[in-house]
Design a protein around this motif. Structure first.
Motif, PDB file in Angstrom:
ATOM      1  N   LEU A  89      -5.167   2.847  -4.855  1.00 48.76           N
ATOM      2  CA  LEU A  89      -4.421   3.764  -3.995  1.00 48.76           C
ATOM      3  C   LEU A  89      -3.383   4.607  -4.726  1.00 48.76           C
ATOM      4  O   LEU A  89      -2.979   5.649  -4.225  1.00 48.76           O
ATOM      5  CB  LEU A  89      -3.746   2.990  -2.858  1.00 48.76           C
ATOM      6  CG  LEU A  89      -4.601   2.878  -1.585  1.00 48.76           C
ATOM      7  CD1 LEU A  89      -3.801   2.233  -0.476  1.00 48.76           C
ATOM      8  CD2 LEU A  89      -5.103   4.245  -1.127  1.00 48.76           C
ATOM      9  N   LEU A 119       0.830  -1.210   0.000  1.00 48.16           N
ATOM     10  CA  LEU A 119       0.000   0.000   0.000  1.00 48.16           C
ATOM     11  C   LEU A 119       0.861   1.256   0.000  1.00 48.16           C
ATOM     12  O   LEU A 119       0.600   2.200  -0.738  1.00 48.16           O
ATOM     13  CB  LEU A 119      -0.941   0.004   1.206  1.00 48.16           C
ATOM     14  CG  LEU A 119      -2.063  -1.023   1.167  1.00 48.16           C
ATOM     15  CD1 LEU A 119      -3.023  -0.802   2.315  1.00 48.16           C
ATOM     16  CD2 LEU A 119      -2.812  -0.974  -0.164  1.00 48.16           C
ATOM     17  N   SER A 175     -15.019   9.149  -3.602  1.00 50.65           N
ATOM     18  CA  SER A 175     -14.130   8.540  -2.604  1.00 50.65           C
ATOM     19  C   SER A 175     -14.855   8.391  -1.277  1.00 50.65           C
ATOM     20  O   SER A 175     -14.822   7.334  -0.647  1.00 50.65           O
ATOM     21  CB  SER A 175     -12.883   9.407  -2.398  1.00 50.65           C
ATOM     22  OG  SER A 175     -12.112   9.403  -3.568  1.00 50.65           O
ATOM     23  N   VAL A 211       0.515   4.642   5.124  1.00 51.94           N
ATOM     24  CA  VAL A 211       0.089   5.119   3.807  1.00 51.94           C
ATOM     25  C   VAL A 211       0.018   6.644   3.809  1.00 51.94           C
ATOM     26  O   VAL A 211       0.504   7.308   2.883  1.00 51.94           O
ATOM     27  CB  VAL A 211      -1.293   4.518   3.450  1.00 51.94           C
ATOM     28  CG1 VAL A 211      -1.844   5.149   2.190  1.00 51.94           C
ATOM     29  CG2 VAL A 211      -1.180   3.012   3.303  1.00 51.94           C
ATOM     30  N   TYR A 251       2.287   1.756  -3.373  1.00 50.09           N
ATOM     31  CA  TYR A 251       1.281   2.245  -4.313  1.00 50.09           C
ATOM     32  C   TYR A 251       1.092   3.754  -4.192  1.00 50.09           C
ATOM     33  O   TYR A 251       1.038   4.462  -5.199  1.00 50.09           O
ATOM     34  CB  TYR A 251      -0.058   1.527  -4.091  1.00 50.09           C
ATOM     35  CG  TYR A 251      -0.247   0.356  -5.025  1.00 50.09           C
ATOM     36  CD1 TYR A 251       0.573  -0.751  -4.935  1.00 50.09           C
ATOM     37  CD2 TYR A 251      -1.230   0.373  -6.012  1.00 50.09           C
ATOM     38  CE1 TYR A 251       0.422  -1.815  -5.792  1.00 50.09           C
ATOM     39  CE2 TYR A 251      -1.391  -0.689  -6.879  1.00 50.09           C
ATOM     40  CZ  TYR A 251      -0.571  -1.790  -6.765  1.00 50.09           C
ATOM     41  OH  TYR A 251      -0.720  -2.846  -7.625  1.00 50.09           O
ATOM     42  N   VAL A 252       0.976   4.229  -2.958  1.00 48.24           N
ATOM     43  CA  VAL A 252       0.751   5.660  -2.773  1.00 48.24           C
ATOM     44  C   VAL A 252       1.956   6.457  -3.262  1.00 48.24           C
ATOM     45  O   VAL A 252       1.814   7.429  -4.011  1.00 48.24           O
ATOM     46  CB  VAL A 252       0.463   5.971  -1.287  1.00 48.24           C
ATOM     47  CG1 VAL A 252       0.475   7.454  -1.048  1.00 48.24           C
ATOM     48  CG2 VAL A 252      -0.879   5.414  -0.896  1.00 48.24           C
ATOM     49  N   PHE A 273      -4.833   7.828  -5.055  1.00 43.33           N
ATOM     50  CA  PHE A 273      -4.691   8.644  -3.838  1.00 43.33           C
ATOM     51  C   PHE A 273      -3.363   9.411  -3.891  1.00 43.33           C
ATOM     52  O   PHE A 273      -3.309  10.606  -3.610  1.00 43.33           O
ATOM     53  CB  PHE A 273      -4.752   7.710  -2.631  1.00 43.33           C
ATOM     54  CG  PHE A 273      -4.767   8.388  -1.302  1.00 43.33           C
ATOM     55  CD1 PHE A 273      -5.869   9.103  -0.880  1.00 43.33           C
ATOM     56  CD2 PHE A 273      -3.664   8.303  -0.461  1.00 43.33           C
ATOM     57  CE1 PHE A 273      -5.887   9.724   0.357  1.00 43.33           C
ATOM     58  CE2 PHE A 273      -3.672   8.913   0.782  1.00 43.33           C
ATOM     59  CZ  PHE A 273      -4.784   9.629   1.191  1.00 43.33           C
ATOM     60  N   SER A 291      -6.629  15.659  -0.369  1.00 42.48           N
ATOM     61  CA  SER A 291      -7.070  14.325   0.028  1.00 42.48           C
ATOM     62  C   SER A 291      -7.920  14.345   1.294  1.00 42.48           C
ATOM     63  O   SER A 291      -8.287  13.300   1.826  1.00 42.48           O
ATOM     64  CB  SER A 291      -5.840  13.436   0.247  1.00 42.48           C
ATOM     65  OG  SER A 291      -5.016  13.992   1.242  1.00 42.48           O
ATOM     66  N   ILE A 320      -9.468   2.172  -2.780  1.00 41.73           N
ATOM     67  CA  ILE A 320      -9.613   3.029  -1.599  1.00 41.73           C
ATOM     68  C   ILE A 320     -10.481   2.358  -0.534  1.00 41.73           C
ATOM     69  O   ILE A 320     -10.374   2.642   0.658  1.00 41.73           O
ATOM     70  CB  ILE A 320     -10.159   4.418  -1.981  1.00 41.73           C
ATOM     71  CG1 ILE A 320     -10.020   5.373  -0.799  1.00 41.73           C
ATOM     72  CG2 ILE A 320     -11.590   4.336  -2.477  1.00 41.73           C
ATOM     73  CD1 ILE A 320     -10.121   6.817  -1.130  1.00 41.73           C
ATOM     74  N   PHE A 344      -8.259   0.838   1.910  1.00 45.41           N
ATOM     75  CA  PHE A 344      -7.739   1.840   2.845  1.00 45.41           C
ATOM     76  C   PHE A 344      -8.760   2.059   3.959  1.00 45.41           C
ATOM     77  O   PHE A 344      -8.419   2.070   5.147  1.00 45.41           O
ATOM     78  CB  PHE A 344      -7.461   3.142   2.085  1.00 45.41           C
ATOM     79  CG  PHE A 344      -7.072   4.298   2.962  1.00 45.41           C
ATOM     80  CD1 PHE A 344      -5.800   4.382   3.508  1.00 45.41           C
ATOM     81  CD2 PHE A 344      -7.990   5.304   3.241  1.00 45.41           C
ATOM     82  CE1 PHE A 344      -5.449   5.455   4.320  1.00 45.41           C
ATOM     83  CE2 PHE A 344      -7.641   6.372   4.060  1.00 45.41           C
ATOM     84  CZ  PHE A 344      -6.369   6.458   4.599  1.00 45.41           C
TER      85      PHE A 344
END
Lengths: 125, 147, 336
Positions: free
Chosen positions: A67, A36, B61, B126, A39-40, A70, A98, B92, B95
């Motif tokens: 992600l 994760l 989102s 993250v 990915y970000v 994101f 965000s 997402i 997440f």
């Protein structure tokens, strides 16, 4: 037909991002948390060098929902904020862009903790 | 018979079964693709309601996050994730699951030190590294613009 | 009197008896092939308690009280309780038996704790240091998961080598030589670490320890694999058991004909998605106290070498990049 093609592109690109994640789970020692984070960060980098915008134009939610999207959002926010406010923007742009998603996750977490009973995986077996 | 660590590592690799990638890979692809399509549909709905493009993205989102949170609380998200793997991890919604599940789990330790303190125990990195990367990008961008 | 031989092996000359034994478990364990062997099965994993830690303590109390009542022994007759579990500071045991008023020795041997507690209880009785001793251990899926892995509702995928923590507890009451089953000898294992770092492959981390301990007992007692009806490892699961066979095969010994593993026995691999099998202190405890001791008592099994195995893993130290030390203690249980 046009709508079908649009959703097909979303499905394929979104699926592809997940497929890459699964390859990392199955064939490397990377833990989900590391994947994760990668990915970000990858999303921020791809956004910064201008690779991610064409993907979002092509695949819509197929690129924004994973992600990496994101990360792209963070880079987009920072870029805009730096243009407007200079160095200060480097610190405000990411979270501003965000904020919706992060705040929603925190609030949803609190609501679920308040309303739901704790989970029990053994029930699923 | 004494084995060295290297010999033992070889023996372990030989005996330990691999993941059933012929099953996990297509499942991750399909579930992940479907979640993105749901996101697309939610976005289309907001657009249809006349909301502008930037807000549509944010609202999509938020909607996905709440949807995932509800499924997490009901124990359904975990059940899907068992076979979907990265298909439910990477979007997402994954997440959101990573934020909501510790909040619910550590409720027994109280709302401050349990829910409040442990909510980012999985998803924290993250945000930390996403923000760190974005600040680095912002600083570089600012410096390059000076010239 | 206990007599030390060699390589951690002790012979118990008075041959203490296991007076009674009981096992308690959760729904998944009740649905498994040994479901009918449990003295108590709860359909709800919470055992009527508000936290998973309390649930595990309750589970331990259930195994303990059933063992006492089955043996017709009162709490006051017990000299010591040797108990342990997987939780930090042995919380499950300490809180489970805090109201008993019986002198308590808390043990941590990860999933090997049932053998560890049985070894100590037997040695105490053998040396007249105790009249009756209880050996008691437990594990609970939900309390282990939140301490070692992820929240219950987190969507994660388990690797094929991962094992499923058993929600179960077993209790054995050891006393002076009387009726079978008897404890004839024990081997206290040494820590064996062949560099496994994957916390999702505990079978591989523990198999070398089981190999060393079983080999030591056989060698020191001058026995062969075939002197036993059953060599029962704790919770090596499918991967660890295969590795164990391979290690013995390299010595020219075929252990597979007399070997079974508690982690392979407790769940139905067809119907229950437990990957490499069961694990946790409660796995070997409930299989031993619910199933095996009864069969020894009836004479269906004459000589059993029970070698519970533990992965002495700390999540902190594994995150620091250390490997996982394995341990295994063996108990020779016999009806002769």
């Amino acid at each position: 037909m046009e709508i079908f093609m649009e959703y097909l592109k979303t499905f394929l690109i979104g699926g592809l991002f997940c497929l890459i994640g699964q390859l990392l789970i199955d064939f490397t020692k990377l833990t989900p948390a590391r994947i994760l984070v990668s990915y970000v960060v990858a999303g921020v980098i791809m956004g910064a060098i201008g690779w991610y915008e064409p993907i979002t134009d092509f695949a819509g939610a197929g690129a924004t929902v994973p992600l990496t999207g994101f990360g792209y959002l963070l880079s987009k926010g920072v870029k805009q904020a730096v243009m407007e406010k200079g160095l200060l923007g480097a610190f405000t742009g990411g979270l501003e862009a965000s904020a919706g998603g992060i705040t929603a996750a925190v609030i949803a977490g609190l609501i679920v903790a308040l309303l739901f009973k704790r989970g029990d995986k053994t029930k699923q077996m | 018979m004494k084995l060295t660590e290297k010999e033992y590592s070889y023996l372990t690799k030989k005996i330990s079964p691999d993941t059933k990638y012929y099953k996990t890979l297509p499942t991750a692809f399909i579930i992940g693709g479907l979640i993105c399509c749901i996101g697309q549909a939610i976005g289309d709905l907001y657009k249809y309601l006349g909301i502008n493009e930037t807000d549509t993205g944010t609202l999509t989102s938020i909607t996905l996050v709440f949807l995932s949170a509800f499924l997490t609380g009901a124990g359904i998200y975990g059940r899907i994730a068992k076979s979907a793997g990265a298909g439910t991890l990477v979007p997402i919604t994954g997440f959101a699951n990573a934020v909501v599940s510790p909040a619910l789990e550590f409720k027994t330790e109280g709302y401050i030190l349990g829910v409040g303190a442990k909510i980012f125990i999985i998803a924290g990195p993250v945000i930390v590294y996403g923000l760190a990367a974005s600040v680095i990008y912002g600083v570089i961008l600012y410096i390059t613009q000076l010239f | 009197m206990s007599e030390y031989l060699n390589e951690g092996t002790i012979i118990l000359t008075t041959e203490p008896s296991v007076y009674s034994y009981a096992a308690a478990g959760g729904k998944m364990e009740g649905d498994g092939p040994l479901g009918s062997c449990f003295d108590y099965i709860s359909q709800e994993s919470d055992f009527g308690e508000s936290t998973w830690e309390k649930s595990e303590s309750r589970l331990q109390q259930l195994a303990f009280s059933h063992a006492l009542s089955k043996g017709g022994i009162s709490e006051g007759e017990l000299s010591f309780i040797f108990a342990g579990d997987l939780q930090n500071q042995c919380t499950g045991s300490a809180y489970g038996i805090r109201d008993t008023g019986i002198p308590f020795i808390g043990l941590y041997g990860a999933c090997s704790t049932m053998a560890e507690s049985l070894v100590l209880a037997s040695i105490f009785v053998d040396n007249n240091a105790a009249e009756y001793c209880a050996a008691l251990t437990s594990s609970h899926f939900c309390s282990a998961e939140r301490q070692f892995r992820f929240p219950e509702t987190y969507g994660g995928q388990r690797t094929p080598t991962a094992q499923w923590t058993v929600t179960g507890s077993g209790c054995a009451i050891v006393g002076k030589h009387n009726n079978p089953p008897y404890i004839k000898g024990v081997t206290i294992g040494k820590i064996v670490d062949l560099g496994i770092k994957d916390a999702n492959n505990m079978g591989a981390a523990m198999a070398p320890a089981a190999y060393e301990t079983i080999k030591s007992y056989l060698k020191v007692q001058k026995k062969t694999v075939n002197d036993f009806d059953l060599i029962l490892t704790g919770d090596l699961g499918s991967v660890g058991s295969e590795i164990l066979y391979e290690l013995f095969r390299k010595d020219g010994v075929d252990i597979s004909t007399v070997h079974n593993d508690c982690g392979l026995m407790i769940y139905d691999f067809e119907k229950q998605d437990v990957h490499a099998g069961g694990s946790g202190c409660g796995c070997s405890a409930s299989v031993l106290c619910g199933h095996i001791l009864e069969r020894v008592k009836k004479g269906e099994l004459k000589n059993v070498l029970f070698a519970a195995t533990g992965a002495l893993m700390s999540t902190t130290v594994v995150q620091q990049g250390e490997s996982i030390p394995g341990i295994s203690h063996a108990v020779h249980i016999s009806c002769e």
